[in-house]
Design a protein around this motif. Structure first.
Motif, PDB file in Angstrom:
ATOM      1  N   GLY A   1       3.461  10.659  11.721  1.00  0.00           N
ATOM      2  CA  GLY A   1       1.389  11.586  12.535  1.00  0.00           C
ATOM      3  C   GLY A   1      -0.392  10.469  12.483  1.00  0.00           C
ATOM      4  O   GLY A   1       0.517   8.995  12.479  1.00  0.00           O
ATOM      5  N   GLY A   2      -0.786  11.286  12.642  1.00  0.00           N
ATOM      6  CA  GLY A   2      -1.707  10.475  12.942  1.00  0.00           C
ATOM      7  C   GLY A   2      -2.903  10.092  11.714  1.00  0.00           C
ATOM      8  O   GLY A   2      -2.101  10.479  10.505  1.00  0.00           O
ATOM      9  N   PRO A   3      -4.211   9.891  11.733  1.00  0.00           N
ATOM     10  CA  PRO A   3      -5.044   9.143  10.741  1.00  0.00           C
ATOM     11  C   PRO A   3      -5.466  10.677   9.709  1.00  0.00           C
ATOM     12  O   PRO A   3      -5.649  10.831   8.588  1.00  0.00           O
ATOM     13  N   ASN A   4      -4.670  11.938   9.437  1.00  0.00           N
ATOM     14  CA  ASN A   4      -5.126  13.118   9.270  1.00  0.00           C
ATOM     15  C   ASN A   4      -3.790  13.335   8.789  1.00  0.00           C
ATOM     16  O   ASN A   4      -3.409  15.535   8.281  1.00  0.00           O
ATOM     17  N   PHE A   5      -2.679  13.253   8.569  1.00  0.00           N
ATOM     18  CA  PHE A   5      -1.420  13.832   9.025  1.00  0.00           C
ATOM     19  C   PHE A   5      -1.217  14.170   7.331  1.00  0.00           C
ATOM     20  O   PHE A   5      -0.585  14.999   7.127  1.00  0.00           O
ATOM     21  N   ALA A   6      -1.576  13.142   6.612  1.00  0.00           N
ATOM     22  CA  ALA A   6      -1.465  13.627   4.579  1.00  0.00           C
ATOM     23  C   ALA A   6      -1.544  14.630   4.458  1.00  0.00           C
ATOM     24  O   ALA A   6      -1.554  15.811   4.134  1.00  0.00           O
ATOM     25  N   GLN A   7      -2.775  14.487   4.811  1.00  0.00           N
ATOM     26  CA  GLN A   7      -4.478  16.223   4.756  1.00  0.00           C
ATOM     27  C   GLN A   7      -3.860  17.555   5.585  1.00  0.00           C
ATOM     28  O   GLN A   7      -3.214  18.045   4.869  1.00  0.00           O
TER      29      GLN A   7
ATOM     30  N   ALA B   1      -5.867   7.321  -4.011  1.00  0.00           N
ATOM     31  CA  ALA B   1      -6.865   6.070  -2.754  1.00  0.00           C
ATOM     32  C   ALA B   1      -5.823   5.363  -2.881  1.00  0.00           C
ATOM     33  O   ALA B   1      -6.096   3.967  -2.920  1.00  0.00           O
ATOM     34  N   ASN B   2      -4.371   5.326  -3.085  1.00  0.00           N
ATOM     35  CA  ASN B   2      -3.324   4.267  -2.477  1.00  0.00           C
ATOM     36  C   ASN B   2      -2.894   4.200  -1.241  1.00  0.00           C
ATOM     37  O   ASN B   2      -1.670   3.157  -1.283  1.00  0.00           O
ATOM     38  N   GLY B   3      -3.589   4.292  -0.561  1.00  0.00           N
ATOM     39  CA  GLY B   3      -3.354   4.323   0.813  1.00  0.00           C
ATOM     40  C   GLY B   3      -2.895   5.046   1.879  1.00  0.00           C
ATOM     41  O   GLY B   3      -2.288   5.164   3.015  1.00  0.00           O
ATOM     42  N   ASN B   4      -2.581   5.934   2.207  1.00  0.00           N
ATOM     43  CA  ASN B   4      -1.882   7.206   2.861  1.00  0.00           C
ATOM     44  C   ASN B   4      -3.275   7.347   3.968  1.00  0.00           C
ATOM     45  O   ASN B   4      -4.845   7.828   3.579  1.00  0.00           O
ATOM     46  N   ALA B   5      -3.385   7.699   5.277  1.00  0.00           N
ATOM     47  CA  ALA B   5      -4.097   8.063   5.925  1.00  0.00           C
ATOM     48  C   ALA B   5      -3.875   9.415   5.866  1.00  0.00           C
ATOM     49  O   ALA B   5      -3.077  10.025   5.683  1.00  0.00           O
ATOM     50  N   GLY B   6      -5.255   9.802   6.020  1.00  0.00           N
ATOM     51  CA  GLY B   6      -5.662  11.738   5.804  1.00  0.00           C
ATOM     52  C   GLY B   6      -5.982  11.307   4.285  1.00  0.00           C
ATOM     53  O   GLY B   6      -6.060  13.007   4.451  1.00  0.00           O
ATOM     54  N   ALA B   7      -5.783  10.617   3.153  1.00  0.00           N
ATOM     55  CA  ALA B   7      -6.233  10.980   1.850  1.00  0.00           C
ATOM     56  C   ALA B   7      -7.560  11.730   1.986  1.00  0.00           C
ATOM     57  O   ALA B   7      -8.633  11.751   2.120  1.00  0.00           O
ATOM     58  N   ALA B   8      -7.553  12.772   1.218  1.00  0.00           N
ATOM     59  CA  ALA B   8      -8.739  13.281   0.751  1.00  0.00           C
ATOM     60  C   ALA B   8      -9.930  12.672  -0.355  1.00  0.00           C
ATOM     61  O   ALA B   8      -9.437  11.358   0.027  1.00  0.00           O
TER      62      ALA B   8
ATOM     63  N   ALA C   1       0.610  -0.879  -0.377  1.00  0.00           N
ATOM     64  CA  ALA C   1      -0.121  -0.277   0.234  1.00  0.00           C
ATOM     65  C   ALA C   1       1.122   1.317   0.332  1.00  0.00           C
ATOM     66  O   ALA C   1       1.342   1.430   1.052  1.00  0.00           O
ATOM     67  N   GLY C   2       1.576   2.406  -1.431  1.00  0.00           N
ATOM     68  CA  GLY C   2       1.874   2.961  -1.655  1.00  0.00           C
ATOM     69  C   GLY C   2       1.198   4.178  -1.365  1.00  0.00           C
ATOM     70  O   GLY C   2       0.266   4.178   0.214  1.00  0.00           O
ATOM     71  N   PRO C   3       2.250   5.728  -0.770  1.00  0.00           N
ATOM     72  CA  PRO C   3       1.930   6.951   0.205  1.00  0.00           C
ATOM     73  C   PRO C   3       0.527   7.621  -0.784  1.00  0.00           C
ATOM     74  O   PRO C   3       0.309   8.540   0.132  1.00  0.00           O
ATOM     75  N   GLY C   4       0.352   7.037  -1.703  1.00  0.00           N
ATOM     76  CA  GLY C   4      -0.618   7.715  -2.608  1.00  0.00           C
ATOM     77  C   GLY C   4       0.656   8.791  -3.184  1.00  0.00           C
ATOM     78  O   GLY C   4       0.955   9.668  -3.226  1.00  0.00           O
TER      79      GLY C   4
END
Length: 287
Positions: free
Chosen positions: A100-106, A148-155, A50-53
């Protein structure tokens, strides 16, 4: 002798049969063990794959009106910066997998990218507007999404590759800005607080024609400090040792550069453009 042989043979058969049963049992047990190990290994591989997106942003170049020759160099430079910023955001996605947490990427990547794009797009519109009608509504192209390639907090999931639309993203300096000078913000907060150099006190006399725009941008500087302090409090414990610098102070500096630049441009329309104000952009964290 003839009677002893059958007994011996019976014992031999029993022994061989028992050994075979044990071997068969061991094979079955080993088979189940291997099956279990394969299952666990498979699960690990799925997580690893599962990549980072990747970041996908709306195309800006295709939405621009005819660009005057006098603005072309500046517009092209900022379009290139938009592309660079998408590349930088995608690199950060890869480098921060698992942080980070689930919203890190966002919060740490996609959100700051939008701010930078707002500023870059604003510079493009300003460059065109100097000698032609200023394009309106381009800010709607600033928000990007995480596929949708797997990063938490994806938009919003988006299958479009990072440089969708030929030209777009990234930022030079930043957008929508705000931040103020000299405001320490949340002193007393366990997360610390942000302190920025004062801009207003370093300005020359502001022409009456520029006052409204200057005041609006000074207010934006204050607002951005408040927003950064809120993010600081809400993200305690997230990310690695450089999280605050990379996700909060760095983007804040970019926003302040853009806002301060707008202040200087506004004054420079009817008076000498103030120089050196960008040195006031960088802020620090008070522990």
């Amino acid at each position: 002798m003839s009677r002893a042989l059958p007994k011996y043979n019976k014992r031999r058969v029993a022994f061989i049969g028992g050994a075979a049963a044990v071997a068969l049992s061991g094979t079955v047990i080993a088979g189940f063990a291997l099956a279990g190990e394969t299952s666990r290994s498979s699960g690990t591989n799925v997580r690893t794959l599962a990549g980072p997106g990747t970041v996908s942003c709306p195309d800006v170049k295709s939405k621009l009106p005819a660009v005057p020759a006098t603005a072309k160099a500046e517009v092209d430079r900022n379009l290139a910066l938009l592309n660079t910023q998408i590349q930088e955001a995608n690199k950060r996605l890869v480098d921060t997998v698992g942080q980070g947490g689930p919203n890190f990427a966002q919060n740490a990547i996609v959100g700051p990218l939008k701010d930078k794009r707002v500023a870059t797009i604003n510079r493009i519109a300003t460059a065109i507007g100097r000698t032609a009608a200023r394009p309106q509504g381009l800010d709607a192209l600033a928000p990007c999404t995480l596929n949708a390639n797997g990063n938490a907090g994806a938009a919003t999931p988006n299958a479009t590759p990072p440089q969708q639309g030929g030209g777009n993203t990234g930022n030079p300096g930043n957008a929508g800005n705000t931040g103020n000078a000299g405001n320490a913000g949340n002193a007393g907060n366990a997360a610390g607080s942000i302190s920025c150099p004062d801009v207003k006190s370093k300005l020359p006399a502001v022409p009456a024609t520029a006052k409204a725009e200057v005041d609006r941008n000074l207010a934006l500087l204050n607002t951005q400090i408040q927003e950064a302090n809120t993010r600081l409090a809400n993200s305690v414990g997230q990310g690695g040792p450089n999280f605050v610098q990379n996700a909060i102070l760095g983007p804040l500096k970019d926003k302040r550069v853009s806002t301060i630049d707008r202040i200087a441009i506004s004054i420079g329309r009817t008076a000498a453009k103030p120089q050196g104000l960008n040195s006031l952009a960088a802020c620090t964290l008070n522990k």
